[in-house]
Design an enzyme around this catalytic site. Structure first.
Site, short mmCIF file in Angstrom:
data_model
loop_
_atom_site.label_atom_id
_atom_site.label_comp_id
_atom_site.label_asym_id
_atom_site.label_seq_id
_atom_site.Cartn_x
_atom_site.Cartn_y
_atom_site.Cartn_z
N TRP A 36 0.85 -1.18 0.00
CA TRP A 36 0.00 0.00 0.00
C TRP A 36 0.90 1.25 0.00
O TRP A 36 1.90 1.29 0.70
CB TRP A 36 -0.91 0.01 1.24
N TRP A 80 -15.03 2.99 -7.79
CA TRP A 80 -15.39 1.71 -7.13
C TRP A 80 -14.18 1.28 -6.30
O TRP A 80 -13.18 0.85 -6.84
CB TRP A 80 -15.71 0.69 -8.20
N ASP A 81 -14.33 1.41 -5.00
CA ASP A 81 -13.21 1.13 -4.09
C ASP A 81 -13.31 -0.29 -3.53
O ASP A 81 -14.36 -0.96 -3.63
CB ASP A 81 -13.28 2.17 -2.95
N ASN A 101 -11.39 -1.96 -0.03
CA ASN A 101 -10.35 -1.59 0.93
C ASN A 101 -9.88 -2.70 1.86
O ASN A 101 -9.35 -2.40 2.93
CB ASN A 101 -10.82 -0.40 1.76
N CYS A 130 -10.51 1.11 -7.78
CA CYS A 130 -9.63 1.54 -6.70
C CYS A 130 -9.61 0.41 -5.67
O CYS A 130 -10.60 -0.29 -5.49
CB CYS A 130 -10.20 2.82 -6.09
N ASP A 140 -2.88 5.46 -3.13
CA ASP A 140 -3.28 6.47 -2.15
C ASP A 140 -2.15 7.44 -1.88
O ASP A 140 -2.37 8.48 -1.26
CB ASP A 140 -3.69 5.79 -0.84
#
Ligand code: DGJ
Length: 747
Positions: free
Chosen positions: A204, A482-483, A485, A531, A553
């Site tokens: 990340w 459209w995430d 996580n 995303c 990010d």
């Protein structure tokens, strides 16, 4: 005469030759019925014989398929789709457990078909050709007579690219159920092992950094087992020769059109052959195949270049832009956005959003994207996921109301969703606690306080779809982010029988594709951006539905250079989401110049992610200029040919450069970046590429014409450091950048 595109099968030699102007791919049916791999590379012509590519070898201590002749041993034969269990001890492309418990399978050629164009892959994203003349497809059926299993290998050759699109399908034609433990999309046995292996790895906030290692005897691999293609490894590798650079030398790419658990593995054997297999990760995968059922593996794209890695990347960029991304988005310049996330996070109401949008409009921004926090009880990241209805306390006029107000300002409206996820603090969880992935008897790990919905279940996908269409049918939404996580832990579906639990990861991704398919066909005008905490699921599978992705990010300009550089190894700039954000940067706490942040973000889809209301007058003027430059150059940047000039991953990494040329070479834009200032150094020259040697060009900052040959052979000159007397040198201080626009002079 060279034909543009052909697939030829020679009955006498039993050789298949797939060929276009720039590329040949050659295979042959071996005497024992197996399919051998013979060649891939520059086009070959003239008569072909199997003897040119392989020899029978009578060697000690090698298992041979039949006594006496000592002819074929699969342990040394270069193959197209090997299985384990006869004479080959390397990792196979296919592994099936039969009802007897045996894993010995032996596929022999049965028949083949040559088809104009390229058939669709059922339920899976894949490259396509709109004109039958742009591709030809070869389907080769193999059969195992004992197990009654059919293996269909499919190869598409494209007219315009040195690329083979491959996939594999298994059909159970017997009366007993079997279990597929491994079905790769592609396998190829290369003649030698003298390659370097390039992979895009990270985490990340530092996704897709370039890593290069030597291939060595034994196995090396990249893969993902977290339910997504992941930030850790990307489903892509390059094999390159030791001396291959960006501009010269052989390079071979493997890219998987898949967004779930994957494996790409290289195995160098004792004969120094390299086997590359790529496809769904076999670990944790087991698919029950009942009689008459088929299983389709995703597509793999093998590309070849003898003009360096830059050319290989451009092949993928063009293929993805023209034959993967949906047609309506191919040539459309990406809109300049303001995303609300780093501007206000969860802390907004309608008034704040309208102020932001108004300010964005006055700067020239085109789309306002309302990020996380607009639905359910979503005031922080602990609640609300799963409840896709507007939070009226924040937005009393609903999504319809705010979208209308924003559209009335002359902006388009975009909305964030995270449809695959659920918080336990949600109405959806109260109604359907059983919709979560996980064994109810065990702990379910959370990540960012959220859990994964079981998208392997049709009714779960239906439930989310029905909620989303309630919003999207009524509000004017032009853009969706459209995430996704979190990754999948404790993978267990309450809906699947015990002997089907190995199917959950793949079924999950099929559910994601299904929802994408339904939403993109119901709302063809909506531009989707994928995303996954930034770049945690960047792959060609999602590009098929969502033509751009939120790259990372991490919006710090210095880190973004590395991320965008690595991402460009395979993905086109039109797909690379890039925003200018605030300083100190929210991820790195670093202060870079507004100029550098813009100069990095130009080379992507371009937008902003900061509280534009707080910009000073000087910054506003700067931002307006950036936006008008982006509008002027975005078609060139997003549709042109990208060239990497100086890598952040080689040398000191302090200077980096790249450029884009228009396909007719009449225009170019060059970006040069210097991370830290240097004291009193000499001149720096930046050699360009991809221009017409003999043509004259105008160059930003030069009041005289310069020929392409000067720009490419000598280069552009810079004074990149503080030299003690020239206080006006524009390149002083840390975080510097320069952009040059270059245009051919009319004769
Ligand atoms: C992760 C994304 O990458 C961010 O851009 C933002 O959308 C947040 N999620 C919202 O929760």
């Amino acid at each position: 005469m060279w034909e543009d595109l052909k697939i030829v099968f020679n009955e006498d030699t039993q050789i298949f030759h797939l060929q276009n102007k720039n590329f040949s791919y050659i295979m042959g049916i071996l005497e024992n019925g197996h399919l051998g791999h013979f060649y891939l590379g520059n086009p070959i012509h003239g008569p072909l014989r199997q003897h040119m590519f392989r020899r029978d070898q009578n060697r000690a201590l090698i298992p041979y398929l039949s006594e006496g002749s000592g002819k074929i041993s699969l342990s040394i034969e270069r193959q197209e789709f090997p299985s384990y269990g006869t004479t080959d001890f390397r990792d196979p492309a296919i592994d099936i457990q039969l009802s007897s418990g045996s894993r010995v399978i032996d596929f022999k050629y049965e028949c083949h078909r040559i088809i104009e164009g390229k058939p669709k892959l059922g339920g899976l994203p894949s490259t396509w050709v709109s004109d039958l003349a742009d591709g030809k497809t070869l389907e080769i059926d193999h059969y195992d007579r004992v197990a009654c299993i059919r293996l269909t290998l499919t190869y598409t050759i494209f007219k315009d690219y040195p690329v083979i699109g491959r996939n594999a399908k298994v059909t159970n034609e017997g009366t007993q159920e079997v279990f597929i433990d491994r079905l790769m999309s592609m396998s190829i046995d290369l003649f030698d092992g003298d390659w370097q292996w390039l992979q895009l790895s990270g985490n990340w906030a530092r996704e897709r950094h370039v890593h290069i290692t030597e291939l060595r005897p034994g196995i090396q691999s990249i893969g993902s087992r977290c339910g997504a293609s992941s930030a850790y490894e990307n489903p892509f590798i390059i094999l390159k020769r030791k001396h291959t650079t960006e501009a010269v030398g052989e390079a071979l790419g493997i890219s998987l059109v898949y967004s779930g658990n994957f494996l790409i593995q290289g195995e160098v054997n004792a004969d120094n052959q390299t086997r590359i297999v790529g496809g769904i990760h076999p670990e944790g995968f087991r698919w029950k195949l009942k009689e008459h059922e088929s299983f389709q593996a995703p597509e793999a794209l093998i590309a070849y270049s003898n003009k360096g890695m830059g050319e290989l990347s451009r092949v993928y960029h063009n293929l993805f832009r023209k034959n993967l991304i949906q047609k309506r988005w191919q040539d459309s310049p990406r809109p300049i956005v303001l995303n609300s996330w780093e501007a206000v996070y969860f802390d907004f109401d309608e008034e704040v959003i309208l102020e932001l949008a108004q300010s964005a409009k006055s700067l020239g921004i085109e789309v306002f994207i309302l990020d996380d926090g607009w639905f359910g009880k979503r005031n922080n990241d602990k609640a609300g996921l799963g409840d896709w209805h507007v939070n009226r306390e924040k937005l009393p006029n609903g999504i319809k109301g705010i979208a209308k107000k924003i559209e009335d300002m002359g902006l388009k409206f975009g909305l964030w969703i995270e449809p695959e996820m659920i918080n336990k603090k949600s109405d959806l969880f109260n109604r359907h606690p059983e919709w979560l992935i996980g064994d109810p008897l065990r702990n379910q790990s959370h990540s960012r306080n959220q859990y994964v919905l079981d998208f392997s279940r049709r009714e779960v996908v239906d439930g989310i779809y029905n909620q989303l269409i309630q919003i999207l049918d009524h509000a004017s939404v032009s853009f969706i982010k459209w995430d996704m996580n979190r990754n999948i832990t404790e993978a267990f579906s309450r809906n699947l029988q015990a002997d089907r639990q190995g199917e959950i990861f793949h079924r999950y991704i099929l559910g994601v594709y299904d929802l994408y398919e339904r939403l993109t066909s119901r709302y063809p005008h909506i531009l989707f951006e994928s995303c996954a905490s930034g770049g945690g699921r960047v792959d060609p599978g999602l590009l098929y539905y969502a033509p751009q992705f939120w790259t990372s990010d991490n919006t710090d300009a210095v880190e973004r250079i590395k991320i965008q550089y690595g991402t460009s190894m395979v993905y086109p700039l039109s797909s690379i989401g890039t925003h200018v954000s605030d300083i100190p940067n929210h991820q790195m706490l670093r202060n870079t110049t507004l100029k550098m942040r813009g100069d990095v973000a130009y080379f992507g889809t371009f937008g902003y992610e900061l509280d534009v209301r707080k910009l000073s007058e000087i910054e506003r003027e700067h931002v307006k200029k950036q936006i008008s430059s982006s509008k002027k150059y975005r078609s060139l940047i997003q549709q042109g040919d990208f060239r990497r000039l100086i890598s952040p991953f080689e040398g000191t990494g302090n200077e980096i450069a790249w450029m884009v040329t228009s396909t007719d070479k009449k225009q170019a834009i060059v970006g040069w970046y210097q991370i830290l200032a240097k004291p009193n150094e000499g001149l720096f020259r930046l050699r360009l590429e991809g221009l017409h040697r003999e043509k004259l060009y105008t160059v930003t900052g030069m009041d005289y014409p310069v020929s392409g040959s000067v720009l490419m052979n000598f280069g552009l000159l810079l004074f990149p450091s503080f030299n003690g007397s020239d206080l006006k040198n524009p390149i002083t201080g840390d975080y510097q950048s320069r952009i040059w626009f270059i245009e051919e002079l009319e004769e």
